[in-house]
Design a protein around this motif. Structure first.
Motif, PDB file in Angstrom:
ATOM      1  N   ASP A 277       0.812  -1.230   0.000  1.00  0.00           N
ATOM      2  CA  ASP A 277       0.000   0.000   0.000  1.00  0.00           C
ATOM      3  C   ASP A 277       0.844   1.279   0.000  1.00  0.00           C
ATOM      4  O   ASP A 277       0.296   2.375  -0.085  1.00  0.00           O
ATOM      5  N   ALA A 278       2.152   1.133   0.141  1.00  0.00           N
ATOM      6  CA  ALA A 278       3.023   2.317   0.230  1.00  0.00           C
ATOM      7  C   ALA A 278       3.089   3.033  -1.123  1.00  0.00           C
ATOM      8  O   ALA A 278       2.844   2.427  -2.166  1.00  0.00           O
ATOM      9  N   PRO A 279       3.431   4.334  -1.104  1.00  0.00           N
ATOM     10  CA  PRO A 279       3.558   5.049  -2.379  1.00  0.00           C
ATOM     11  C   PRO A 279       4.612   4.399  -3.295  1.00  0.00           C
ATOM     12  O   PRO A 279       5.549   3.750  -2.809  1.00  0.00           O
ATOM     13  N   ALA A 280       4.419   4.605  -4.606  1.00  0.00           N
ATOM     14  CA  ALA A 280       5.367   4.060  -5.594  1.00  0.00           C
ATOM     15  C   ALA A 280       6.771   4.594  -5.293  1.00  0.00           C
ATOM     16  O   ALA A 280       6.924   5.658  -4.676  1.00  0.00           O
ATOM     17  N   ALA A 281       7.755   3.840  -5.709  1.00  0.00           N
ATOM     18  CA  ALA A 281       9.174   4.246  -5.623  1.00  0.00           C
ATOM     19  C   ALA A 281       9.700   4.353  -4.185  1.00  0.00           C
ATOM     20  O   ALA A 281      10.758   4.942  -3.973  1.00  0.00           O
ATOM     21  N   THR A 282       8.979   3.793  -3.214  1.00  0.00           N
ATOM     22  CA  THR A 282       9.550   3.785  -1.858  1.00  0.00           C
ATOM     23  C   THR A 282      10.573   2.657  -1.740  1.00  0.00           C
ATOM     24  O   THR A 282      10.594   1.721  -2.539  1.00  0.00           O
ATOM     25  N   HIS A 283      11.384   2.757  -0.704  1.00  0.00           N
ATOM     26  CA  HIS A 283      12.548   1.891  -0.550  1.00  0.00           C
ATOM     27  C   HIS A 283      12.451   1.252   0.839  1.00  0.00           C
ATOM     28  O   HIS A 283      12.287   1.962   1.836  1.00  0.00           O
ATOM     29  N   TRP A 284      12.517  -0.084   0.899  1.00  0.00           N
ATOM     30  CA  TRP A 284      12.216  -0.791   2.158  1.00  0.00           C
ATOM     31  C   TRP A 284      13.349  -1.727   2.572  1.00  0.00           C
ATOM     32  O   TRP A 284      13.912  -2.431   1.733  1.00  0.00           O
ATOM     33  N   LEU A 285      13.586  -1.739   3.878  1.00  0.00           N
ATOM     34  CA  LEU A 285      14.486  -2.732   4.470  1.00  0.00           C
ATOM     35  C   LEU A 285      13.606  -3.600   5.366  1.00  0.00           C
ATOM     36  O   LEU A 285      12.945  -3.086   6.279  1.00  0.00           O
ATOM     37  N   VAL A 286      13.598  -4.912   5.096  1.00  0.00           N
ATOM     38  CA  VAL A 286      12.597  -5.771   5.749  1.00  0.00           C
ATOM     39  C   VAL A 286      13.262  -6.837   6.619  1.00  0.00           C
ATOM     40  O   VAL A 286      14.110  -7.600   6.144  1.00  0.00           O
ATOM     41  N   GLY A 287      12.826  -6.914   7.877  1.00  0.00           N
ATOM     42  CA  GLY A 287      13.374  -7.905   8.810  1.00  0.00           C
ATOM     43  C   GLY A 287      12.392  -9.038   9.045  1.00  0.00           C
ATOM     44  O   GLY A 287      11.670  -9.055  10.044  1.00  0.00           O
ATOM     45  N   THR A 288      12.350  -9.950   8.080  1.00  0.00           N
ATOM     46  CA  THR A 288      11.624 -11.211   8.290  1.00  0.00           C
ATOM     47  C   THR A 288      12.138 -12.237   7.294  1.00  0.00           C
ATOM     48  O   THR A 288      13.115 -11.980   6.589  1.00  0.00           O
ATOM     49  N   GLU A 289      11.495 -13.374   7.223  1.00  0.00           N
ATOM     50  CA  GLU A 289      12.043 -14.533   6.511  1.00  0.00           C
ATOM     51  C   GLU A 289      12.257 -14.282   5.010  1.00  0.00           C
ATOM     52  O   GLU A 289      11.458 -13.588   4.366  1.00  0.00           O
ATOM     53  N   LEU A 290      13.300 -14.904   4.491  1.00  0.00           N
ATOM     54  CA  LEU A 290      13.776 -14.572   3.142  1.00  0.00           C
ATOM     55  C   LEU A 290      12.818 -14.918   1.997  1.00  0.00           C
ATOM     56  O   LEU A 290      12.680 -14.140   1.047  1.00  0.00           O
ATOM     57  N   ASN A 291      12.164 -16.061   2.068  1.00  0.00           N
ATOM     58  CA  ASN A 291      11.264 -16.426   0.962  1.00  0.00           C
ATOM     59  C   ASN A 291      10.187 -15.369   0.765  1.00  0.00           C
ATOM     60  O   ASN A 291       9.867 -14.990  -0.362  1.00  0.00           O
ATOM     61  N   MET A 292       9.647 -14.900   1.896  1.00  0.00           N
ATOM     62  CA  MET A 292       8.583 -13.892   1.796  1.00  0.00           C
ATOM     63  C   MET A 292       9.140 -12.573   1.265  1.00  0.00           C
ATOM     64  O   MET A 292       8.521 -11.916   0.426  1.00  0.00           O
ATOM     65  N   VAL A 293      10.320 -12.206   1.759  1.00  0.00           N
ATOM     66  CA  VAL A 293      10.904 -10.914   1.341  1.00  0.00           C
ATOM     67  C   VAL A 293      11.209 -10.949  -0.160  1.00  0.00           C
ATOM     68  O   VAL A 293      10.912  -9.990  -0.892  1.00  0.00           O
ATOM     69  N   ASN A 294      11.757 -12.057  -0.637  1.00  0.00           N
ATOM     70  CA  ASN A 294      12.080 -12.161  -2.065  1.00  0.00           C
ATOM     71  C   ASN A 294      10.820 -12.064  -2.927  1.00  0.00           C
ATOM     72  O   ASN A 294      10.812 -11.401  -3.973  1.00  0.00           O
ATOM     73  N   LYS A 301       8.258  -4.614  -7.541  1.00  0.00           N
ATOM     74  CA  LYS A 301       9.303  -4.009  -8.385  1.00  0.00           C
ATOM     75  C   LYS A 301       8.686  -3.143  -9.498  1.00  0.00           C
ATOM     76  O   LYS A 301       9.179  -2.040  -9.790  1.00  0.00           O
ATOM     77  N   ALA A 302       7.593  -3.630 -10.067  1.00  0.00           N
ATOM     78  CA  ALA A 302       6.950  -2.905 -11.169  1.00  0.00           C
ATOM     79  C   ALA A 302       6.456  -1.524 -10.734  1.00  0.00           C
ATOM     80  O   ALA A 302       6.283  -0.627 -11.567  1.00  0.00           O
ATOM     81  N   GLN A 303       6.224  -1.348  -9.422  1.00  0.00           N
ATOM     82  CA  GLN A 303       5.790  -0.012  -8.928  1.00  0.00           C
ATOM     83  C   GLN A 303       6.999   0.833  -8.551  1.00  0.00           C
ATOM     84  O   GLN A 303       6.861   1.840  -7.853  1.00  0.00           O
ATOM     85  N   GLY A 304       8.164   0.383  -8.938  1.00  0.00           N
ATOM     86  CA  GLY A 304       9.386   1.145  -8.655  1.00  0.00           C
ATOM     87  C   GLY A 304       9.814   1.040  -7.193  1.00  0.00           C
ATOM     88  O   GLY A 304      10.668   1.800  -6.731  1.00  0.00           O
ATOM     89  N   LYS A 305       9.220   0.088  -6.444  1.00  0.00           N
ATOM     90  CA  LYS A 305       9.605  -0.054  -5.031  1.00  0.00           C
ATOM     91  C   LYS A 305      10.790  -0.997  -4.917  1.00  0.00           C
ATOM     92  O   LYS A 305      10.865  -2.003  -5.623  1.00  0.00           O
ATOM     93  N   GLN A 306      11.666  -0.638  -4.007  1.00  0.00           N
ATOM     94  CA  GLN A 306      12.819  -1.516  -3.740  1.00  0.00           C
ATOM     95  C   GLN A 306      12.623  -2.162  -2.386  1.00  0.00           C
ATOM     96  O   GLN A 306      12.324  -1.478  -1.405  1.00  0.00           O
ATOM     97  N   VAL A 307      12.823  -3.467  -2.335  1.00  0.00           N
ATOM     98  CA  VAL A 307      12.676  -4.195  -1.067  1.00  0.00           C
ATOM     99  C   VAL A 307      13.952  -4.977  -0.823  1.00  0.00           C
ATOM    100  O   VAL A 307      14.381  -5.761  -1.673  1.00  0.00           O
ATOM    101  N   HIS A 308      14.567  -4.755   0.340  1.00  0.00           N
ATOM    102  CA  HIS A 308      15.826  -5.434   0.667  1.00  0.00           C
ATOM    103  C   HIS A 308      15.691  -6.238   1.948  1.00  0.00           C
ATOM    104  O   HIS A 308      15.012  -5.818   2.892  1.00  0.00           O
ATOM    105  N   PHE A 309      16.387  -7.353   1.970  1.00  0.00           N
ATOM    106  CA  PHE A 309      16.406  -8.229   3.141  1.00  0.00           C
ATOM    107  C   PHE A 309      17.363  -7.626   4.165  1.00  0.00           C
ATOM    108  O   PHE A 309      18.449  -7.150   3.805  1.00  0.00           O
ATOM    109  N   MET A 310      16.989  -7.670   5.447  1.00  0.00           N
ATOM    110  CA  MET A 310      17.762  -6.932   6.449  1.00  0.00           C
ATOM    111  C   MET A 310      19.150  -7.497   6.733  1.00  0.00           C
ATOM    112  O   MET A 310      20.081  -6.751   7.043  1.00  0.00           O
ATOM    113  N   SER A 311      19.292  -8.810   6.643  1.00  0.00           N
ATOM    114  CA  SER A 311      20.578  -9.386   7.057  1.00  0.00           C
ATOM    115  C   SER A 311      21.509  -9.607   5.859  1.00  0.00           C
ATOM    116  O   SER A 311      21.038  -9.990   4.785  1.00  0.00           O
ATOM    117  N   PRO A 312      22.812  -9.405   6.048  1.00  0.00           N
ATOM    118  CA  PRO A 312      23.730  -9.720   4.940  1.00  0.00           C
ATOM    119  C   PRO A 312      23.903 -11.224   4.750  1.00  0.00           C
ATOM    120  O   PRO A 312      24.365 -11.675   3.712  1.00  0.00           O
TER     121      PRO A 312
END
Ligand code: 13P
Ligand code: SF4
Length: 365
Positions: A277-294, A301-312
């Motif tokens: 629901d966030a505005p387009a092109a927002t950038h997120w760092l997410v702390g939860t399980e990898l399958n869901m984050v991926n 991605k098509a809305q220009g949003k970037q989502v990154h997994f929190m742990s390296p």
């Protein structure tokens, strides 16, 4: 004539593409007789076959409303137990791989919680002073313990409301097994950290003094999720140093420090909804399980949003991962042949008491 179960060994060497076709065909044959529930942490090859997906609360409700004869739960053991408890007696709950447990749920056992309750009785009257609250990530016998002692179940999406209700009944809460969900929720409700004490089941009186117990509002069990404990405040700091525009969102099973550094904290369903629901092109760092984050990253991605997994480092829920397409094909093809494998059945007495605690929760949220 009794039909023999097809053995799992026949499936172990099937490749995922073969399984895919066989799952689709078996589902078609079974039609409305089967419903597949999928937790958000399932891998893609399994998740895509789910009829209904959600967090623990949503899936519990789905299990209680389902009309299907067979409820195949692609999740972990406690979820299939909840499906068995909340479904009608003639419905059958199935867990494709019986080894799909939850390491956090295993951190609190009934004997250990009973011992805790007895030890608390040296200091106060637990049945008058303490509401036992179990996170849904717990075995059915602990839900039954809560049912018996005026307690209740909560999930990551309703913990605040459940705690409010619990404090309206009795002045203290014993919260198990996840200390982090308990602490993060209690703190958000205004309970000071020093009034939330940690009960270590390996130590006499949980390693606490009688005064600490008398002063506490929440007694938190020393349990945690091995997946969510990987996320560190330093991961957030390092990421924000490079991407100051990023918004941070975490699951409440993460540590207090991680949740304090997150603008948003909530269940898997909440995380998905917030980012979607966030505005387009927002950038997120997410702390939860990898399958869901991926999956979320690919979706938005098509809305220009970037989502990154929190742990390296990569961390998946290894028990959720046990449910693979091979096991799903195996249970479904057996059902087509009229054979039930891997049924999850909670003993009747335990189920009756556990249902009390679950229904108390479902009446509130
Ligand atoms: P949710 O209820 O948020 O889906 O969480 C379940 C779980 O096990 C998270 O680790
Ligand atoms: Fe259990 Fe953690 Fe896996 Fe959730 S992510 S099922 S709490 S081990």
């Amino acid at each position: 004539m009794t039909v023999q179960a097809l053995p799992i060994e026949n499936y172990a060497l099937l490749d995922d593409a073969d399984c895919e076709a066989r799952i689709v065909a078996a589902k078609q044959k079974l039609g409305k007789r089967v419903v597949i529930l999928g937790h958000h942490y399932q891998r893609d090859e399994v998740f895509r076959h789910a009829d209904l997906t959600g967090d623990s609360l949503k899936l519990s409700r789905e299990a209680s409303h389902s009309e299907a004869e067979y409820i195949v739960f692609c999740g972990v053991h406690f979820m299939a137990e909840v499906a068995d408890i909340l479904s009608r007696p003639e419905q059958i709950a199935i867990l494709p791989d019986l080894a799909a447990g939850c390491s956090m749920a295993d951190m609190a056992s009934l004997p250990a919680v009973q011992r805790c309750w007895q030890e608390l009785a040296q200091v106060l009257d637990p049945d008058a002073d303490v509401t036992p609250v179990t996170y849904i990530n717990s075995a059915a016998d602990l839900k039954a313990f809560c049912g018996k002692h005026g307690g209740i179940v909560c999930t990551s999406s309703n913990a605040g409301k459940i705690l409010d209700n619990s404090f309206a009944q009795r002045p203290k809460v014993l919260f198990f097994p996840d200390q982090h969900l308990g602490r993060n929720t209690g703190y958000r409700m205004g309970i000071a950290l020093e009034h939330m004490v940690l009960w270590d089941p390996a130590l006499p009186l949980g390693g606490l003094s009688e005064q600490q117990i008398r002063d506490a509002r929440m007694i938190l069990w020393k349990g945690y999720c091995s997946v969510h404990q990987v996320f560190m405040p330093a991961h957030i700091d390092a990421y924000l140093a490079r991407h100051p525009d990023a918004l941070v969102i975490s699951h409440p099973e993460c540590s207090f420090e991680v949740c304090q550094k997150s603008q948003y904290v909530g269940s898997t369903e909440y995380i998905l909804k917030t980012v979607r629901d966030a505005p387009a092109a927002t950038h997120w760092l997410v702390g939860t399980e990898l399958n869901m984050v991926n999956r979320l990253a690919a979706e938005v991605k098509a809305q220009g949003k970037q989502v990154h997994f929190m742990s390296p480092i990569i961390c998946m829920c290894s028990t959720m991962f046990r449910t693979d397409p091979q096991h799903l094909a195996w249970v479904l093809e057996n059902l087509v042949n009229g054979v039930v494998v891997n049924r999850i059945r909670v003993p009747a007495d335990e189920a009756r008491l556990a249902k009390l605690a679950l229904e108390r929760m479902l009446r509130i949220v």
